[in-house]
Enzyme design. Structure first.
Site, short mmCIF file in Angstrom:
data_model
loop_
_atom_site.label_atom_id
_atom_site.label_comp_id
_atom_site.label_asym_id
_atom_site.label_seq_id
_atom_site.Cartn_x
_atom_site.Cartn_y
_atom_site.Cartn_z
N ASN B 38 0.83 -1.19 0.00
CA ASN B 38 0.00 0.00 0.00
C ASN B 38 0.87 1.25 0.00
OD1 ASN B 38 -2.77 -0.94 0.04
ND2 ASN B 38 -2.28 -1.84 2.04
N SER B 43 5.93 13.70 -0.19
CA SER B 43 6.87 14.61 -0.84
C SER B 43 8.02 14.89 0.10
CB SER B 43 6.20 15.93 -1.16
OG SER B 43 6.10 16.71 0.03
N SER B 44 9.20 14.96 -0.32
CA SER B 44 10.05 14.06 -1.05
C SER B 44 11.47 14.26 -0.58
CB SER B 44 9.99 14.34 -2.57
OG SER B 44 8.69 14.16 -3.07
#
Lengths: 159, 159, 159
Positions: B38, B43-44
């Protein structure tokens, strides 16, 4: 693991009108019974031995991993639908697969499509399907409408 | 902290055809070796001292924080690509930066762009780059295709 | 619960130019003070008794549940704005509601819209509003620009 793996799941759906697309989405979440939680969108697996339960009230403001399909429309008269399908494998140590789909069209069409998507995904994994569950909802837009179908993952049966 | 901070990461990519855009995306995830998890999109950033490892099998159905780029197309003959870049700082107590990019075009072009994006982001942070890693994949669409490139964060080397 | 429920929150906003839309978004995150964290996007509730704090530096690379609005544009001269609103209920055991909105237009317009959205969402829940907070930012695009407004959830006051 960074996060705990869910042990229970349930399916919900809802539709609503709203002042804006986000308000309509919010209304659809409320109708689905998950409007006071923080959905964390994820893609889209049912862990092995994860148990289906009836929808339960979740603690307000809790962070909830959820696979969902949603669509909004501001075209009066348009019929929109959202659906999710869960394909469970014959082998209990294998994971199940969730598919999500939203589009213009009737509940029946969109639900049929999402079920085919889930069957296709299991075929790709060469896993026999033991059971295929789905839920869908349609809505005829008045001004601004939204539909939502969701598989909510959780780690306990509350209460 | 709400969530544990990841301590390990790895890069993967994949491409696939599929019945629908979501099935193609699902196929690309399977090819990348992360199709039964899942993904929780984030970000990132690579946390300080987070270690690069070779891709490892993750527990089926587990929730996995991942920075990724993906694109789907239903235009036969179109070339699509996805890439991610990781820029690691000279100072080990600083975090690294992940950039993601998908577009029509060749793997070489898209990978070059995402590397420039990562360099630019480190320049903005006034951090010298010690190392710049990237991964990319391209796919020529037959009917419905998808590409995916991902940085998967994790908190242990399994096994 | 899969995830811990946040106990504190704060509001931030930022805007930036960048080499690409993602670089502009990255710049906006940095200006907002959350550019070195891993945002996990969620929809959009303030848990009961969650406390507003001043923005605090978060551990680099940590995973941070965040409700945010963002927009990018590459049309020179265009004015873009992002805003978030938090509506807190009179009853302290009820959750609050977050709304997010981004569009072309001025900060004043977009902030007014997001406040109306939050009021509408509380009306739908039949909850009286004790307090309505919001934050917004606007940016006039030079080449490629981005704006961001966010409600960051956290579980401790660091330090």
């Amino acid at each position: 693991m960074i996060f705990k793996t869910p042990t229970h799941y349930f399916l919900v759906s809802g539709a609503s009108e709203g002042l804006t697309p986000l308000n309509a989405f919010d209304g659809a979440l409320l109708r689905a019974g998950i409007g006071d939680t923080n959905l964390v969108k994820m893609s889209s697996i049912v862990p092995p031995r994860c148990q289906l339960i009836s929808p339960v009230p979740l603690p307000p403001g809790s962070l909830v991993p959820t696979a969902y399909a949603s669509i909004t429309s501001d075209i009066p008269g348009e019929l929109i639908s959202s659906a999710v399908a869960v394909a469970l494998p014959r082998e209990p140590h294998h994971p199940g697969l969730i598919m999500e789909y939203s589009a213009r069209g009737s509940k029946a069409e969109i639900e049929e499509t999402v079920r085919q998507m889930a069957m296709e995904g299991m075929k790709l994994r060469q896993r026999e399907i033991k059971e295929l569950k789905s839920i869908a909802v349609e809505h005829k837009v008045q001004k601004v409408g939204a539909t939502l179908a969701a598989v909510v993952l959780w780690d306990a049966v509350p209460g």
